[in-house]
Design a protein around this motif. Structure first.
Motif, PDB file in Angstrom:
ATOM      1  N   THR A 100     -52.373 -20.183  12.205  1.00  0.00           N
ATOM      2  CA  THR A 100     -52.434 -19.960  13.652  1.00  0.00           C
ATOM      3  C   THR A 100     -53.758 -20.467  14.232  1.00  0.00           C
ATOM      4  O   THR A 100     -53.785 -21.010  15.342  1.00  0.00           O
ATOM      5  CB  THR A 100     -52.217 -18.463  13.971  1.00  0.00           C
ATOM      6  OG1 THR A 100     -50.935 -18.091  13.459  1.00  0.00           O
ATOM      7  CG2 THR A 100     -52.260 -18.197  15.452  1.00  0.00           C
TER       8      THR A 100
ATOM      9  N   GLU B  37     -54.182  -7.980   6.971  1.00  0.00           N
ATOM     10  CA  GLU B  37     -54.446  -9.429   6.946  1.00  0.00           C
ATOM     11  C   GLU B  37     -55.537  -9.676   5.915  1.00  0.00           C
ATOM     12  O   GLU B  37     -56.588  -9.040   5.983  1.00  0.00           O
ATOM     13  CB  GLU B  37     -54.894  -9.883   8.350  1.00  0.00           C
ATOM     14  CG  GLU B  37     -55.666 -11.182   8.411  1.00  0.00           C
ATOM     15  CD  GLU B  37     -54.921 -12.388   7.836  1.00  0.00           C
ATOM     16  OE1 GLU B  37     -53.750 -12.601   8.210  1.00  0.00           O
ATOM     17  OE2 GLU B  37     -55.525 -13.117   7.001  1.00  0.00           O
TER      18      GLU B  37
ATOM     19  N   ASP C  78     -41.229 -22.115  10.518  1.00  0.00           N
ATOM     20  CA  ASP C  78     -41.305 -22.282  11.973  1.00  0.00           C
ATOM     21  C   ASP C  78     -41.718 -23.676  12.418  1.00  0.00           C
ATOM     22  O   ASP C  78     -41.910 -23.901  13.612  1.00  0.00           O
ATOM     23  CB  ASP C  78     -42.168 -21.206  12.622  1.00  0.00           C
ATOM     24  CG  ASP C  78     -43.287 -20.721  11.746  1.00  0.00           C
ATOM     25  OD1 ASP C  78     -43.418 -19.517  11.566  1.00  0.00           O
ATOM     26  OD2 ASP C  78     -44.013 -21.565  11.215  1.00  0.00           O
TER      27      ASP C  78
HETATM   28  C1  LIG Z   1     -52.080 -28.604  13.018  1.00  0.00           C
HETATM   29  C2  LIG Z   1     -50.955 -27.733  13.498  1.00  0.00           C
HETATM   30  C3  LIG Z   1     -50.478 -27.892  14.787  1.00  0.00           C
HETATM   31  C4  LIG Z   1     -49.463 -27.068  15.252  1.00  0.00           C
HETATM   32  N1  LIG Z   1     -49.074 -27.191  16.555  1.00  0.00           N
HETATM   33  C5  LIG Z   1     -48.153 -26.350  17.053  1.00  0.00           C
HETATM   34  C6  LIG Z   1     -47.843 -26.373  18.437  1.00  0.00           C
HETATM   35  O1  LIG Z   1     -48.404 -27.161  19.195  1.00  0.00           O
HETATM   36  N2  LIG Z   1     -46.896 -25.509  18.905  1.00  0.00           N
HETATM   37  C7  LIG Z   1     -46.281 -24.623  18.076  1.00  0.00           C
HETATM   38  O2  LIG Z   1     -45.428 -23.870  18.548  1.00  0.00           O
HETATM   39  N3  LIG Z   1     -46.587 -24.544  16.748  1.00  0.00           N
HETATM   40  C8  LIG Z   1     -47.515 -25.370  16.229  1.00  0.00           C
HETATM   41  N4  LIG Z   1     -47.853 -25.295  14.910  1.00  0.00           N
HETATM   42  C9  LIG Z   1     -47.197 -24.294  14.057  1.00  0.00           C
HETATM   43  C10 LIG Z   1     -47.821 -22.913  14.255  1.00  0.00           C
HETATM   44  O3  LIG Z   1     -49.212 -23.003  14.420  1.00  0.00           O
HETATM   45  C11 LIG Z   1     -47.532 -22.038  13.056  1.00  0.00           C
HETATM   46  O4  LIG Z   1     -46.156 -22.103  12.763  1.00  0.00           O
HETATM   47  C12 LIG Z   1     -47.893 -20.589  13.309  1.00  0.00           C
HETATM   48  O5  LIG Z   1     -49.244 -20.491  13.695  1.00  0.00           O
HETATM   49  C13 LIG Z   1     -47.620 -19.752  12.074  1.00  0.00           C
HETATM   50  O6  LIG Z   1     -48.025 -18.445  12.350  1.00  0.00           O
HETATM   51  P1  LIG Z   1     -47.868 -17.310  11.258  1.00  0.00           P
HETATM   52  O7  LIG Z   1     -48.405 -16.075  11.859  1.00  0.00           O
HETATM   53  O8  LIG Z   1     -46.478 -17.320  10.755  1.00  0.00           O
HETATM   54  O9  LIG Z   1     -48.748 -17.810  10.028  1.00  0.00           O
HETATM   55  P2  LIG Z   1     -50.328 -17.713   9.788  1.00  0.00           P
HETATM   56  O10 LIG Z   1     -51.101 -17.929  11.024  1.00  0.00           O
HETATM   57  O11 LIG Z   1     -50.637 -18.596   8.633  1.00  0.00           O
HETATM   58  O12 LIG Z   1     -50.528 -16.205   9.407  1.00  0.00           O
HETATM   59  C14 LIG Z   1     -50.175 -15.679   8.151  1.00  0.00           C
HETATM   60  C15 LIG Z   1     -51.311 -14.798   7.714  1.00  0.00           C
HETATM   61  O13 LIG Z   1     -50.920 -14.077   6.559  1.00  0.00           O
HETATM   62  C16 LIG Z   1     -52.083 -13.844   5.797  1.00  0.00           C
HETATM   63  N5  LIG Z   1     -51.675 -13.537   4.440  1.00  0.00           N
HETATM   64  C17 LIG Z   1     -51.076 -14.355   3.545  1.00  0.00           C
HETATM   65  N6  LIG Z   1     -50.842 -13.701   2.399  1.00  0.00           N
HETATM   66  C18 LIG Z   1     -51.289 -12.430   2.578  1.00  0.00           C
HETATM   67  C19 LIG Z   1     -51.321 -11.286   1.748  1.00  0.00           C
HETATM   68  N7  LIG Z   1     -50.823 -11.308   0.502  1.00  0.00           N
HETATM   69  N8  LIG Z   1     -51.876 -10.144   2.238  1.00  0.00           N
HETATM   70  C20 LIG Z   1     -52.369 -10.103   3.499  1.00  0.00           C
HETATM   71  N9  LIG Z   1     -52.354 -11.175   4.326  1.00  0.00           N
HETATM   72  C21 LIG Z   1     -51.818 -12.323   3.867  1.00  0.00           C
HETATM   73  C22 LIG Z   1     -52.855 -15.154   5.908  1.00  0.00           C
HETATM   74  O14 LIG Z   1     -54.232 -14.942   5.651  1.00  0.00           O
HETATM   75  C23 LIG Z   1     -52.568 -15.578   7.340  1.00  0.00           C
HETATM   76  O15 LIG Z   1     -53.609 -15.250   8.236  1.00  0.00           O
HETATM   77  C24 LIG Z   1     -48.879 -26.102  14.403  1.00  0.00           C
HETATM   78  C25 LIG Z   1     -49.350 -25.937  13.102  1.00  0.00           C
HETATM   79  C26 LIG Z   1     -50.383 -26.740  12.646  1.00  0.00           C
HETATM   80  C27 LIG Z   1     -50.902 -26.536  11.253  1.00  0.00           C
END
Ligand SMILES: Cc1cc2nc3c(=O)[nH]c(=O)nc-3n(C[C@H](O)[C@H](O)[C@H](O)COP(=O)(O)OP(=O)(O)OC[C@H]3O[C@@H](n4cnc5c(N)ncnc54)[C@H](O)[C@@H]3O)c2cc1C
Ligand code: FES
Length: 523
Positions: A74, A65, A375
């Motif tokens: 997240t 990460e 998502d």
């Molecule tokens: C305001 C808001 C409200 C929401 N409310 C809801 C809700 O109520 N219910 C629901 O189900 N969903 C909700 N969502 C959607 C949900 O939060 C997201 O879809 C989810 O958290 C995405 O998770 P992720 O792990 O895919 O992405 P992320 O949490 O963005 O994780 C991806 C990670 O990859 C890392 N990364 C990127 N590039 C690299 C690289 N080259 N090398 C190493 N690391 C890297 C980043 O630093 C990041 O930490 C909401 C989103 C937002 C913004």
């Protein structure tokens, strides 16, 4: 108080309640080459859940990460755990058929159950609770749509009922709603902390401040070290290994959140959502979403979100980001007048798939590279489903949801929306010839950024708090759109596919895989 982004940039400058209330979750940084069975890139809910699922199945897993655990989107979520999807089930039936809509309902229900099982088996103290959710009509939507949705959710096998009230909201005695039973909520960063501990207890390795580049079939380069693996999972929210495909199937939107205290016991723990604003100009039509979280012995925190717009395009509606927060507060006080002063304001980015369902599984054209993306506002459950699909795929087991969420799928029925989003994207290239927002850099206060034109060149500038002016090419390294300044989150955001860059030009959101090009200018 601990802040996740103390001194360093996460995915924005604002601090969410979860970040404020949770110590930074950090691990070691890479110091050698690594060889493993599965390399997971991304430490949000998608990456951690996939790591945990694979470790339980006996696989050797390393996760990297580039910030800290949960420092991406997240940490900015509102963490509703729901099978009431952003887009309506009658819309899903239209695209995927009744069986497809039923599979979607089944998978999101199973994801909530899976999260509950994980909370129980790892004994995670994250205030997980089962709650009811209430979907009520946006003032620009039609009554018949609520009934249509009720019928479609019934066909999909969900525990729903039309009721003649919306419990908890001001005036709710006469506001009809569609009740979804057996939904859930939790404290997302406490959940991630429990998952991270569970991963290391099972022998997994997590590296933070570990940036992956050159992602390929053999692994990736991580902080200059070679990380080799048989399987690579790109769980970076937007795939950072994408030049050709995925950015055409999903679109980046910014969404806003406010939170303030209310006296404990005033409202039942529930989830509340409006249907969408049918008059909105955006393809992914905005709506408001509200829930409570335990704050202390006297208070709960009311967390309310909405006012979405396409990333980098708030100007297209002429509504500034500060006005969006004000509009959100106005709407929230209408339905929840007991809301105290606003304690938190933050925003985040969601990836909206053009056909409503996430993209989880093999990256198109690859056999051993997997992605979790698209998502939408249902990322907690979508990513959990993605983790289960990818676990099964790596284990050689056919998962019954695999085809529904296949990233390579092509959905012809959404071609109207596809064309609208593509036209919107193409129009962003006009920023090459439109006026810039700054006449000269002397106009720029400390802590702010903007664009200037020098001849035919567009330059992104930022003045830091030491009064040093930083300048970069404003051309997005992904496919050449002109980036825009995001004054709330202090980042440069690309209006085409949602790539984002810090004030020092570092890429923090794909699909761009490289930083902005620095430019030397006179102050
Ligand atoms: C305001 C808001 C409200 C929401 N409310 C809801 C809700 O109520 N219910 C629901 O189900 N969903 C909700 N969502 C959607 C949900 O939060 C997201 O879809 C989810 O958290 C995405 O998770 P992720 O792990 O895919 O992405 P992320 O949490 O963005 O994780 C991806 C990670 O990859 C890392 N990364 C990127 N590039 C690299 C690289 N080259 N090398 C190493 N690391 C890297 C980043 O630093 C990041 O930490 C909401 C989103 C937002 C913004
Ligand atoms: S994100 Fe594709 S051009 Fe910027």
């Amino acid at each position: 108080m601990n802040k996740l982004n103390e001194g360093s940039f996460t995915s924005g400058d604002t601090v969410s309640f979860w970040m404020d209330a949770t110590a930074v979750i950090s691990c070691t940084t890479p110091d050698q080459d690594i060889n493993t069975e599965v390399l997971i890139i991304g430490g949000g809910i998608a990456g951690l859940t996939t790591a945990y699922q694979l470790l339980k199945a006996g696989k050797k897993v390393v996760l990297v990460e580039d910030g800290f655990i949960g420092s991406g989107e997240t940490g900015r979520t509102t963490a509703h755990l729901t099978s009431a999807l952003d887009d309506r089930y009658y819309f899903l039936e239209d695209i995927f058929g009744k069986d497809g809509a039923a599979l979607a309902a089944e998978s999101h229900t199973a994801a909530i159950d899976e999260i509950e099982n994980t909370v129980r088996s790892l004994k995670i103290d994250c205030s997980f609770k089962r709650v009811n959710g209430y979907l009520f009509l946006h003032e620009n939507d039609k009554e018949e749509n609520l009934d249509k949705e009720y019928q479609a959710t019934q066909r999909a096998g969900l525990p729903t009922a039309i009721i003649e009230e919306t419990p908890g909201i001001n005036g709710g005695e006469t506001i009809r709603s569609l009740r979804f039973s057996h939904q859930a909520q939790f404290h997302i960063l406490q959940y991630l902390k429990g998952l991270a501990d569970g991963i290391t207890a099972l022998g997994g390795t997590i590296y933070t401040q570990a940036h992956a580049t050159d992602i390929n079939k053999k692994g990736a380069t991580v902080n200059g070290y070679t990380f080799s693996a048989q399987h690579i999972v790109v769980a970076t929210n937007t795939p950072v290994n994408d030049l050709f495909t995925m950015h055409t199937k999903q679109h980046a939107y910014r969404t806003y959140v406010i939170a303030g205290k209310i006296p404990k016991g005033k409202l039942p723990y529930s989830l509340w959502w409006e249907t969408a604003d049918e008059e909105s100009k955006w393809v992914a039509k905005p709506y408001h979403y509200v829930r409570l979280e335990h704050f202390d012995d006297k208070y709960d925190l009311l967390i309310s979100g909405g006012e979405d717009h396409k990333t980098g395009q708030e100007d297209e509606e002429g509504i500034s980001q500060s006005d969006r927060f004000a509009n959100l507060e106005f709407w929230t006080r209408r339905y929840f007048p007991m809301l105290d002063d606003i304690s938190y304001r933050w925003s985040g980015q969601v990836m909206e798939p053009v056909d409503s369902l996430g993209f989880m599984g093999k990256n198109p054209g690859d056999d051993n590279i997997y992605i979790i993306s698209g998502d939408s506002g249902n990322g907690m459950t979508h990513t959990t489903i993605g983790a289960m699909i990818i676990r099964d795929s790596i284990l050689g087991i056919k998962n019954k949801w695999e085809d529904l969420y296949n990233p390579a799928r092509i959905t012809f029925k959404t071609s109207g929306d596809f064309i609208k989003e593509a036209a919107n994207m193409a129009s962003q290239y006009l920023d090459w010839i439109s006026a810039s927002d700054l006449q000269n850099t002397a106009d720029l206060p400390a802590g702010e950024g903007g664009l200037i034109s020098i001849g035919l060149k567009k330059i992104a500038v930022y003045r830091d708090y030491n009064n040093t002016l930083k300048a970069f090419s404003a051309v997005c390294p992904h496919l050449g759109c002109i980036i825009q300044w995001n004054n709330t989150e202090k980042s440069f955001d690309c209006p085409c596919h949602g790539s984002r860059f810090t004030t020092d030009g570092t890429v923090i959101n794909g699909p761009a895989a490289s930083d902005l090009q620095p430019i030397g200018i006179k102050k």
